[in-house]
Design a protein around this motif. Sequence first.
Motif, PDB file in Angstrom:
ATOM      1  N   VAL A   1      14.928  -1.711  -2.636  1.00  0.00           N
ATOM      2  CA  VAL A   1      16.069  -2.152  -1.840  1.00  0.00           C
ATOM      3  C   VAL A   1      17.174  -2.706  -2.726  1.00  0.00           C
ATOM      4  CG1 VAL A   1      16.817  -3.816  -0.094  1.00  0.00           C
ATOM      5  CG2 VAL A   1      14.657  -2.589   0.187  1.00  0.00           C
ATOM      6  N   ILE A   2      16.800  -3.457  -3.752  1.00  0.00           N
ATOM      7  CA  ILE A   2      17.807  -4.132  -4.564  1.00  0.00           C
ATOM      8  C   ILE A   2      18.315  -3.250  -5.687  1.00  0.00           C
ATOM      9  CG2 ILE A   2      18.165  -6.147  -6.061  1.00  0.00           C
ATOM     10  CD1 ILE A   2      16.276  -7.699  -4.351  1.00  0.00           C
ATOM     11  N   THR A   3      17.501  -2.315  -6.193  1.00  0.00           N
ATOM     12  CA  THR A   3      17.903  -1.568  -7.388  1.00  0.00           C
ATOM     13  C   THR A   3      18.088  -0.076  -7.106  1.00  0.00           C
ATOM     14  OG1 THR A   3      15.565  -1.405  -8.019  1.00  0.00           O
ATOM     15  CG2 THR A   3      16.828  -3.230  -8.946  1.00  0.00           C
ATOM     16  N   ILE A   4      17.016   0.681  -7.086  1.00  0.00           N
ATOM     17  CA  ILE A   4      17.122   2.136  -7.185  1.00  0.00           C
ATOM     18  C   ILE A   4      17.188   2.850  -5.840  1.00  0.00           C
ATOM     19  CG2 ILE A   4      15.932   2.148  -9.391  1.00  0.00           C
ATOM     20  CD1 ILE A   4      13.391   2.985  -7.956  1.00  0.00           C
ATOM     21  N   GLY A   5      16.927   2.169  -4.733  1.00  0.00           N
ATOM     22  CA  GLY A   5      16.828   2.857  -3.452  1.00  0.00           C
ATOM     23  C   GLY A   5      18.030   2.708  -2.543  1.00  0.00           C
ATOM     24  N   ARG A   6      19.145   2.263  -3.061  1.00  0.00           N
ATOM     25  CA  ARG A   6      20.311   1.986  -2.211  1.00  0.00           C
ATOM     26  C   ARG A   6      20.851   3.257  -1.549  1.00  0.00           C
ATOM     27  NH1 ARG A   6      22.946  -3.086  -3.623  1.00  0.00           N
ATOM     28  NH2 ARG A   6      24.900  -2.181  -2.882  1.00  0.00           N
ATOM     29  N   GLN A   7      21.009   4.324  -2.309  1.00  0.00           N
ATOM     30  CA  GLN A   7      21.575   5.557  -1.747  1.00  0.00           C
ATOM     31  C   GLN A   7      20.658   6.160  -0.686  1.00  0.00           C
ATOM     32  OE1 GLN A   7      22.461   8.163  -5.029  1.00  0.00           O
ATOM     33  NE2 GLN A   7      24.234   6.968  -5.683  1.00  0.00           N
ATOM     34  N   GLU A   8      19.359   6.127  -0.926  1.00  0.00           N
ATOM     35  CA  GLU A   8      18.428   6.648   0.075  1.00  0.00           C
ATOM     36  C   GLU A   8      18.482   5.811   1.356  1.00  0.00           C
ATOM     37  OE1 GLU A   8      14.597   6.817  -1.628  1.00  0.00           O
ATOM     38  OE2 GLU A   8      15.104   8.342  -3.130  1.00  0.00           O
ATOM     39  N   ILE A   9      18.606   4.507   1.211  1.00  0.00           N
ATOM     40  CA  ILE A   9      18.687   3.642   2.391  1.00  0.00           C
ATOM     41  C   ILE A   9      19.957   3.947   3.177  1.00  0.00           C
ATOM     42  CG2 ILE A   9      18.987   1.238   3.120  1.00  0.00           C
ATOM     43  CD1 ILE A   9      17.187   0.415   0.814  1.00  0.00           C
ATOM     44  N   GLU A  10      21.070   4.100   2.487  1.00  0.00           N
ATOM     45  CA  GLU A  10      22.334   4.406   3.172  1.00  0.00           C
ATOM     46  C   GLU A  10      22.260   5.727   3.924  1.00  0.00           C
ATOM     47  OE1 GLU A  10      25.265   2.103  -0.053  1.00  0.00           O
ATOM     48  OE2 GLU A  10      25.118   4.288  -0.012  1.00  0.00           O
ATOM     49  N   ALA A  11      21.717   6.750   3.277  1.00  0.00           N
ATOM     50  CA  ALA A  11      21.640   8.070   3.914  1.00  0.00           C
ATOM     51  C   ALA A  11      20.713   8.050   5.135  1.00  0.00           C
ATOM     52  CB  ALA A  11      21.170   9.108   2.896  1.00  0.00           C
TER      53      ALA A  11
ATOM     54  N   SER B   1      19.119  -3.019  14.027  1.00  0.00           N
ATOM     55  CA  SER B   1      17.753  -2.543  14.249  1.00  0.00           C
ATOM     56  C   SER B   1      17.379  -1.459  13.248  1.00  0.00           C
ATOM     57  CB  SER B   1      17.619  -2.020  15.677  1.00  0.00           C
ATOM     58  OG  SER B   1      16.353  -1.447  15.885  1.00  0.00           O
ATOM     59  N   VAL B   2      18.286  -0.493  13.038  1.00  0.00           N
ATOM     60  CA  VAL B   2      17.999   0.604  12.112  1.00  0.00           C
ATOM     61  C   VAL B   2      17.867   0.079  10.689  1.00  0.00           C
ATOM     62  CG1 VAL B   2      18.980   2.671  11.072  1.00  0.00           C
ATOM     63  CG2 VAL B   2      19.016   2.383  13.546  1.00  0.00           C
ATOM     64  N   MET B   3      18.745  -0.819  10.287  1.00  0.00           N
ATOM     65  CA  MET B   3      18.698  -1.319   8.911  1.00  0.00           C
ATOM     66  C   MET B   3      17.407  -2.091   8.659  1.00  0.00           C
ATOM     67  SD  MET B   3      20.211  -1.214   6.050  1.00  0.00           S
ATOM     68  CE  MET B   3      21.794  -0.534   6.558  1.00  0.00           C
ATOM     69  N   ARG B   4      16.955  -2.867   9.623  1.00  0.00           N
ATOM     70  CA  ARG B   4      15.686  -3.587   9.442  1.00  0.00           C
ATOM     71  C   ARG B   4      14.521  -2.596   9.332  1.00  0.00           C
ATOM     72  NH1 ARG B   4      16.034  -8.974  10.072  1.00  0.00           N
ATOM     73  NH2 ARG B   4      17.922  -9.800  11.042  1.00  0.00           N
ATOM     74  N   GLU B   5      14.581  -1.524  10.090  1.00  0.00           N
ATOM     75  CA  GLU B   5      13.512  -0.521  10.017  1.00  0.00           C
ATOM     76  C   GLU B   5      13.504   0.167   8.658  1.00  0.00           C
ATOM     77  OE1 GLU B   5      12.268   3.738  12.125  1.00  0.00           O
ATOM     78  OE2 GLU B   5      13.935   2.524  12.916  1.00  0.00           O
ATOM     79  N   VAL B   6      14.675   0.562   8.178  1.00  0.00           N
ATOM     80  CA  VAL B   6      14.747   1.286   6.907  1.00  0.00           C
ATOM     81  C   VAL B   6      14.357   0.381   5.744  1.00  0.00           C
ATOM     82  CG1 VAL B   6      16.290   2.495   5.335  1.00  0.00           C
ATOM     83  CG2 VAL B   6      16.484   2.879   7.788  1.00  0.00           C
ATOM     84  N   VAL B   7      14.846  -0.853   5.732  1.00  0.00           N
ATOM     85  CA  VAL B   7      14.497  -1.792   4.659  1.00  0.00           C
ATOM     86  C   VAL B   7      13.019  -2.122   4.705  1.00  0.00           C
ATOM     87  CG1 VAL B   7      14.861  -4.148   3.832  1.00  0.00           C
ATOM     88  CG2 VAL B   7      16.822  -2.739   4.464  1.00  0.00           C
ATOM     89  N   GLY B   8      12.442  -2.210   5.901  1.00  0.00           N
ATOM     90  CA  GLY B   8      11.028  -2.544   6.027  1.00  0.00           C
ATOM     91  C   GLY B   8      10.097  -1.459   5.528  1.00  0.00           C
ATOM     92  N   ASP B   9      10.612  -0.252   5.295  1.00  0.00           N
ATOM     93  CA  ASP B   9       9.783   0.836   4.775  1.00  0.00           C
ATOM     94  C   ASP B   9       9.806   0.923   3.256  1.00  0.00           C
ATOM     95  OD1 ASP B   9       9.075   1.554   7.321  1.00  0.00           O
ATOM     96  OD2 ASP B   9      10.657   3.062   7.526  1.00  0.00           O
ATOM     97  N   ARG B  10      10.486   0.014   2.570  1.00  0.00           N
ATOM     98  CA  ARG B  10      10.630   0.095   1.122  1.00  0.00           C
ATOM     99  C   ARG B  10      10.308  -1.246   0.471  1.00  0.00           C
ATOM    100  NH1 ARG B  10      13.736   3.778   3.364  1.00  0.00           N
ATOM    101  NH2 ARG B  10      14.177   5.743   2.261  1.00  0.00           N
ATOM    102  N   THR B  11      10.014  -1.182  -0.824  1.00  0.00           N
ATOM    103  CA  THR B  11       9.728  -2.399  -1.573  1.00  0.00           C
ATOM    104  C   THR B  11      11.027  -3.120  -1.891  1.00  0.00           C
ATOM    105  OG1 THR B  11       9.841  -1.280  -3.708  1.00  0.00           O
ATOM    106  CG2 THR B  11       7.711  -1.289  -2.581  1.00  0.00           C
ATOM    107  N   VAL B  12      10.901  -4.359  -2.290  1.00  0.00           N
ATOM    108  CA  VAL B  12      12.091  -5.158  -2.600  1.00  0.00           C
ATOM    109  C   VAL B  12      12.818  -4.607  -3.822  1.00  0.00           C
ATOM    110  CG1 VAL B  12      10.814  -6.806  -4.049  1.00  0.00           C
ATOM    111  CG2 VAL B  12      12.937  -7.516  -2.918  1.00  0.00           C
ATOM    112  N   ASP B  13      12.076  -4.041  -4.789  1.00  0.00           N
ATOM    113  CA  ASP B  13      12.731  -3.451  -5.954  1.00  0.00           C
ATOM    114  C   ASP B  13      13.563  -2.230  -5.563  1.00  0.00           C
ATOM    115  OD1 ASP B  13      11.664  -5.345  -7.653  1.00  0.00           O
ATOM    116  OD2 ASP B  13       9.878  -4.152  -8.098  1.00  0.00           O
TER     117      ASP B  13
END
Length: 331
Positions: free
Chosen positions: A170-180, A156-168
């Motif tokens: 999620v796949i490239t520059i936002g990985r660390q922010e998503i993890e945190a 549930s949390v991962m879907r919420e966090v990914v849904g707040d960001r663009t696909v670019d």
Amino acid sequence: MEDLVREWQDRLRRMIPGGGGRGIIIVAVLALLGFGAWSAYYTVPSDSVAVVQRFGKYLKEVPPGLHFKFPLGIDVATTVPVKRQLKQEFGFLTPGANDPYQGSRPREVKRETEMVTGDLNAALVEWVVQYRVSDPVKFLFEVREPSETLRYVSESVMREVVGDRTVDEVITIGRQEIEAEALTKMQALSTKYAMGISIDQVQLKNINPPQPVQESFNEVNQAQQEKEKLINEARRDYNKVIPLAEGEKDQRIREADGYRLKRVNEAEGDVARFSALLAEYSKAPEVTRRRIYIETLQDVMPGLSSKIIIDEQTRSILPFLNVDTPKGAQP
């Protein structure tokens, strides 16, 4: 155990003629006592604690080592690994895993990884959650199936966090922010639900676009990487040339300041010397004039090859100057 009981029954039948029923009772009692003694002790591993229940009610926690309890189901000890780091995998499963909640079920793999980003694009996200059991009592009694609940919370949390960001992102520059952000939200929900779990790390693994557009996305990603490479090379050249030019500029400025100070000091020295000479000249003009004349002759005369001295008071001698003698020859 059954073979041992039969053996004791046979021995008792031979020892007690006609007392087969009584012998069976004695054997059963002995077997019950032996089973009770065997079930009265237990060992807790070094990375775990045991939660003891008496008639189903929580009694105490015991540390690692050898311990004893009331047998025959009166006391029940449940071992909980509090010092071991556990993990849950989403979108894949490590072969040989013993925990049934560690990896995704085969029919759930595709559903867990399919997510929609904030710009309405699809992405396949795989991640790992590493956690520990921080409170064994809450882990066992507050939530039914806490490991399974943690999987639902994580998804549930991962879907919420990914849904707040663009696909670019999620796949490239936002990985660390998503993890945190996912780690913070998972820990908050675990605390709210009193699951007795401490989240150590959330790590994104493979993030890919859906299979039909994966090849095109890889081309775009390669172009983005090439762009970043060219930008980094340009910044490297900029950082190499600009500081050198700045250094040369500063050097030229310092040289000009030094030359300016030199000329100003020389001019001020000449002025001071002339002022001092003028003051002395004003005191005795004739003496000063003669001294300047003599000093000038001392500077000029050593550079002359020949010297002719004429006494103005001599009137009777005819002055003679041999103009035909070459310069430097003796007359």
